[in-house]
Design an enzyme around this catalytic site. Structure first.
Site, PDB file in Angstrom:
ATOM      1  N   TYR A  66       0.832  -1.215   0.000  1.00 46.84           N
ATOM      2  CA  TYR A  66       0.000   0.000   0.000  1.00 46.84           C
ATOM      3  C   TYR A  66       0.862   1.259   0.000  1.00 46.84           C
ATOM      4  O   TYR A  66       0.493   2.270  -0.598  1.00 46.84           O
ATOM      5  CB  TYR A  66      -1.005  -0.026   1.168  1.00 46.84           C
ATOM      6  CG  TYR A  66      -2.240  -0.821   0.783  1.00 46.84           C
ATOM      7  CD1 TYR A  66      -3.284  -0.220   0.100  1.00 46.84           C
ATOM      8  CD2 TYR A  66      -2.316  -2.180   1.031  1.00 46.84           C
ATOM      9  CE1 TYR A  66      -4.388  -0.961  -0.309  1.00 46.84           C
ATOM     10  CE2 TYR A  66      -3.411  -2.936   0.625  1.00 46.84           C
ATOM     11  CZ  TYR A  66      -4.444  -2.313  -0.045  1.00 46.84           C
ATOM     12  OH  TYR A  66      -5.524  -3.049  -0.472  1.00 46.84           O
ATOM     13  N   ARG A  69       1.670   1.858  -3.552  1.00 47.98           N
ATOM     14  CA  ARG A  69       0.505   2.400  -4.281  1.00 47.98           C
ATOM     15  C   ARG A  69       0.244   3.853  -3.877  1.00 47.98           C
ATOM     16  O   ARG A  69      -0.157   4.685  -4.696  1.00 47.98           O
ATOM     17  CB  ARG A  69      -0.737   1.529  -4.018  1.00 47.98           C
ATOM     18  CG  ARG A  69      -0.643   0.166  -4.720  1.00 47.98           C
ATOM     19  CD  ARG A  69      -1.892  -0.670  -4.499  1.00 47.98           C
ATOM     20  NE  ARG A  69      -3.095  -0.020  -4.994  1.00 47.98           N
ATOM     21  CZ  ARG A  69      -4.328  -0.389  -4.650  1.00 47.98           C
ATOM     22  NH1 ARG A  69      -4.514  -1.398  -3.823  1.00 47.98           N
ATOM     23  NH2 ARG A  69      -5.375   0.235  -5.136  1.00 47.98           N
ATOM     24  N   VAL A  98     -10.145   3.798  -4.710  1.00 48.73           N
ATOM     25  CA  VAL A  98      -9.760   4.290  -3.388  1.00 48.73           C
ATOM     26  C   VAL A  98      -8.920   5.566  -3.509  1.00 48.73           C
ATOM     27  O   VAL A  98      -8.525   6.149  -2.498  1.00 48.73           O
ATOM     28  CB  VAL A  98      -9.003   3.200  -2.582  1.00 48.73           C
ATOM     29  CG1 VAL A  98      -9.930   2.031  -2.281  1.00 48.73           C
ATOM     30  CG2 VAL A  98      -7.758   2.708  -3.312  1.00 48.73           C
ATOM     31  N   ASP A  99      -8.649   5.981  -4.745  1.00 52.57           N
ATOM     32  CA  ASP A  99      -7.868   7.215  -4.931  1.00 52.57           C
ATOM     33  C   ASP A  99      -8.765   8.444  -4.788  1.00 52.57           C
ATOM     34  O   ASP A  99      -9.991   8.340  -4.673  1.00 52.57           O
ATOM     35  CB  ASP A  99      -7.157   7.198  -6.303  1.00 52.57           C
ATOM     36  CG  ASP A  99      -8.125   7.247  -7.487  1.00 52.57           C
ATOM     37  OD1 ASP A  99      -8.945   8.188  -7.553  1.00 52.57           O
ATOM     38  OD2 ASP A  99      -8.062   6.357  -8.356  1.00 52.57           O
ATOM     39  N   HIS A 114     -15.315   1.424  -1.803  1.00 47.70           N
ATOM     40  CA  HIS A 114     -14.252   0.546  -1.282  1.00 47.70           C
ATOM     41  C   HIS A 114     -13.273   1.293  -0.376  1.00 47.70           C
ATOM     42  O   HIS A 114     -12.120   0.885  -0.230  1.00 47.70           O
ATOM     43  CB  HIS A 114     -13.512  -0.125  -2.446  1.00 47.70           C
ATOM     44  CG  HIS A 114     -14.370  -1.114  -3.192  1.00 47.70           C
ATOM     45  ND1 HIS A 114     -14.030  -1.661  -4.408  1.00 47.70           N
ATOM     46  CD2 HIS A 114     -15.586  -1.655  -2.873  1.00 47.70           C
ATOM     47  CE1 HIS A 114     -14.991  -2.489  -4.812  1.00 47.70           C
ATOM     48  NE2 HIS A 114     -15.950  -2.500  -3.904  1.00 47.70           N
ATOM     49  N   CYS A 122      -7.337   1.697  12.894  1.00 44.42           N
ATOM     50  CA  CYS A 122      -6.883   0.595  13.739  1.00 44.42           C
ATOM     51  C   CYS A 122      -7.483  -0.723  13.242  1.00 44.42           C
ATOM     52  O   CYS A 122      -8.702  -0.827  13.054  1.00 44.42           O
ATOM     53  CB  CYS A 122      -7.300   0.847  15.182  1.00 44.42           C
ATOM     54  SG  CYS A 122      -7.024  -0.571  16.246  1.00 44.42           S
ATOM     55  N   CYS A 126     -10.597  -0.142  17.153  1.00 44.29           N
ATOM     56  CA  CYS A 126     -10.794   0.550  18.437  1.00 44.29           C
ATOM     57  C   CYS A 126     -11.361   1.950  18.206  1.00 44.29           C
ATOM     58  O   CYS A 126     -11.770   2.615  19.148  1.00 44.29           O
ATOM     59  CB  CYS A 126      -9.487   0.627  19.223  1.00 44.29           C
ATOM     60  SG  CYS A 126      -8.383   1.940  18.686  1.00 44.29           S
ATOM     61  N   GLU A 211     -12.715  -2.377 -23.229  1.00 45.16           N
ATOM     62  CA  GLU A 211     -13.113  -3.691 -23.743  1.00 45.16           C
ATOM     63  C   GLU A 211     -14.539  -4.015 -23.300  1.00 45.16           C
ATOM     64  O   GLU A 211     -15.081  -3.361 -22.403  1.00 45.16           O
ATOM     65  CB  GLU A 211     -12.148  -4.782 -23.279  1.00 45.16           C
ATOM     66  CG  GLU A 211     -11.971  -4.887 -21.790  1.00 45.16           C
ATOM     67  CD  GLU A 211     -10.790  -5.800 -21.399  1.00 45.16           C
ATOM     68  OE1 GLU A 211     -11.064  -6.905 -20.918  1.00 45.16           O
ATOM     69  OE2 GLU A 211      -9.635  -5.397 -21.587  1.00 45.16           O
TER      70      GLU A 211
HETATM   71  P1  OAD Z   1     -10.797  -3.801 -12.856  1.00 44.01           P
HETATM   72  O1  OAD Z   1      -9.306  -3.732 -12.905  1.00 44.01           O
HETATM   73  O2  OAD Z   1     -11.415  -5.101 -12.527  1.00 44.01           O
HETATM   74  O3  OAD Z   1     -11.397  -3.323 -14.246  1.00 44.01           O
HETATM   75  C1  OAD Z   1     -10.883  -2.188 -14.883  1.00 44.01           C
HETATM   76  C2  OAD Z   1     -11.612  -2.033 -16.186  1.00 44.01           C
HETATM   77  O4  OAD Z   1     -11.189  -0.821 -16.779  1.00 44.01           O
HETATM   78  C3  OAD Z   1     -11.338  -3.155 -17.191  1.00 44.01           C
HETATM   79  O5  OAD Z   1     -12.593  -3.651 -17.664  1.00 44.01           O
HETATM   80  C4  OAD Z   1     -10.568  -2.468 -18.322  1.00 44.01           C
HETATM   81  O6  OAD Z   1     -10.957  -2.945 -19.599  1.00 44.01           O
HETATM   82  C5  OAD Z   1     -11.023  -1.021 -18.164  1.00 44.01           C
HETATM   83  N1  OAD Z   1     -10.061   0.008 -18.617  1.00 44.01           N
HETATM   84  C6  OAD Z   1      -8.714  -0.014 -18.575  1.00 44.01           C
HETATM   85  N2  OAD Z   1      -8.193   1.133 -19.014  1.00 44.01           N
HETATM   86  C7  OAD Z   1      -9.248   1.932 -19.349  1.00 44.01           C
HETATM   87  C8  OAD Z   1      -9.377   3.258 -19.869  1.00 44.01           C
HETATM   88  N3  OAD Z   1      -8.310   4.017 -20.123  1.00 44.01           N
HETATM   89  N4  OAD Z   1     -10.624   3.741 -20.095  1.00 44.01           N
HETATM   90  C9  OAD Z   1     -11.726   2.974 -19.839  1.00 44.01           C
HETATM   91  N5  OAD Z   1     -11.661   1.712 -19.358  1.00 44.01           N
HETATM   92  C10 OAD Z   1     -10.444   1.201 -19.098  1.00 44.01           C
HETATM   93  O7  OAD Z   1     -11.242  -2.645 -11.838  1.00 44.01           O
HETATM   94  P2  OAD Z   1     -12.586  -2.523 -11.032  1.00 44.01           P
HETATM   95  O8  OAD Z   1     -13.758  -2.930 -11.841  1.00 44.01           O
HETATM   96  O9  OAD Z   1     -12.570  -1.164 -10.437  1.00 44.01           O
HETATM   97  O10 OAD Z   1     -11.326  -4.105  -5.035  1.00 44.01           O
HETATM   98  O11 OAD Z   1     -12.350  -3.582  -9.902  1.00 44.01           O
HETATM   99  C11 OAD Z   1     -13.279  -3.665  -8.850  1.00 44.01           C
HETATM  100  C12 OAD Z   1     -12.575  -3.994  -7.571  1.00 44.01           C
HETATM  101  O12 OAD Z   1     -11.795  -5.164  -7.742  1.00 44.01           O
HETATM  102  C13 OAD Z   1     -11.578  -2.966  -7.099  1.00 44.01           C
HETATM  103  O13 OAD Z   1     -12.157  -1.893  -6.385  1.00 44.01           O
HETATM  104  C14 OAD Z   1     -10.653  -3.758  -6.257  1.00 44.01           C
HETATM  105  C15 OAD Z   1     -10.478  -4.947  -7.158  1.00 44.01           C
HETATM  106  O14 OAD Z   1     -10.075  -6.118  -6.572  1.00 44.01           O
HETATM  107  C16 OAD Z   1     -10.623  -4.417  -3.953  1.00 44.01           C
HETATM  108  O15 OAD Z   1      -9.416  -4.290  -3.882  1.00 44.01           O
HETATM  109  C17 OAD Z   1     -11.477  -4.870  -2.836  1.00 44.01           C
END
Ligand code: OAD
Length: 236
Positions: A66, A69, A98-99, A114, A122, A126, A211
């Protein structure tokens, strides 16, 4: 496709955005899934990095990941897609990210499903929590109140979403007339389930992704393209 989407976006009176990691990809933040070989879950096992069990077993490794990141985010800037979304003042933003790039672009109302990487709390719950310096993230450290480890204030796999955030997102998706879905693989629930929820409640759904995704079946318009190129056209 773009023209149809532009019409829907212009006509919307209660627009809501639902975003995922693809929204921040053009700011240099890696996505989790998708074709990009650098995608985080291609390089790291989520079970080793993003679960409470992983943190309990190896808090140093998770904290270091983290910290990396956080430093990347400290160097990143909002991109054209964040700015386009923020420019639509009446739009409420629900994000899995989370950004803080939407906020830095000027977005007023952002629901973080998220959590946020900009805070620690903590791990024993706590109640102690603190904002952290993203450019110089703290090392693994004990909670000053109870002595257990401090952890990032993000939602890990197996954890519940913050109640107020989820309730706010559900309400927004039920009441909106347009759901603009950007850069999410729509594979993680309950965030992904907000898309059919909005559709069933009669919102029009516009998807923007590099995609095709499973969520395509709920879309009125699906635009394949980069968020930073498509959103300024939709919202400009
Ligand atoms: P993903 O990484 O699963 O999906 C990102 C999507 O963005 C993909 O479908 C890509 O095709 C698309 N993509 C990439 N570049 C792009 C661009 N320039 N313009 C438009 N689309 C683009 O991310 P999330 O769906 O956010 O959770 O993932 C959901 C959660 O899974 C996250 O919040 C995280 C992860 O595990 C936790 O960590 C709990």
């Amino acid at each position: 496709m773009i023209d149809d989407a532009v019409k829907l976006v212009r006509l919307a009176r209660r627009p809501v955005s639902l975003s995922g990691a693809g929204l921040s990809a053009e700011s240099g933040l890696e996505t989790f899934r998708g074709r990009d070989p650098e995608a985080l879950w291609s390089k790291h096992d989520p079970l080793q990095m993003a679960t409470p069990e992983a943190f309990e077993a190896n808090p140093q490794q998770v904290t270091d990941w983290y910290a990396w990141r956080r430093k990347v985010l400290a160097q990143a800037e909002p991109n054209a897609a964040h700015r386009a979304l923020a420019s639509r003042e009446s739009m409420l933003h629900v994000t899995q990210n989370v950004d803080d790039l939407l906020e830095r672009a000027g977005a007023r109302e952002v629901i973080h499903l998220h959590g946020t990487i900009g805070r620690n709390h903590c791990a024993a719950n706590c109640g102690h929590e603190e904002a952290i310096d993203m450019a110089d993230p703290p090392p693994l450290a004990p909670c000053p109140t109870c002595g257990k480890w401090m952890r990032p204030s993000v939602v890990w796999f197996g954890e519940s979403l913050p109640e107020a955030a989820l309730e706010g997102a559900i309400e927004a998706c039920v009441e909106c007339d347009l759901l603009l879905v950007i850069g999410t693989s729509a594979t993680v629930n309950p965030a992904a389930s907000l898309i059919p929820l909005a559709k069933e409640a009669s919102a029009r759904v516009v998807l923007v992704n590099t995609e095709e995704t499973e969520a395509g079946r709920f879309a009125d318009v699906e635009i394949i393209g980069k968020a930073g190129e498509v959103l300024p056209k939709l919202l400009g």
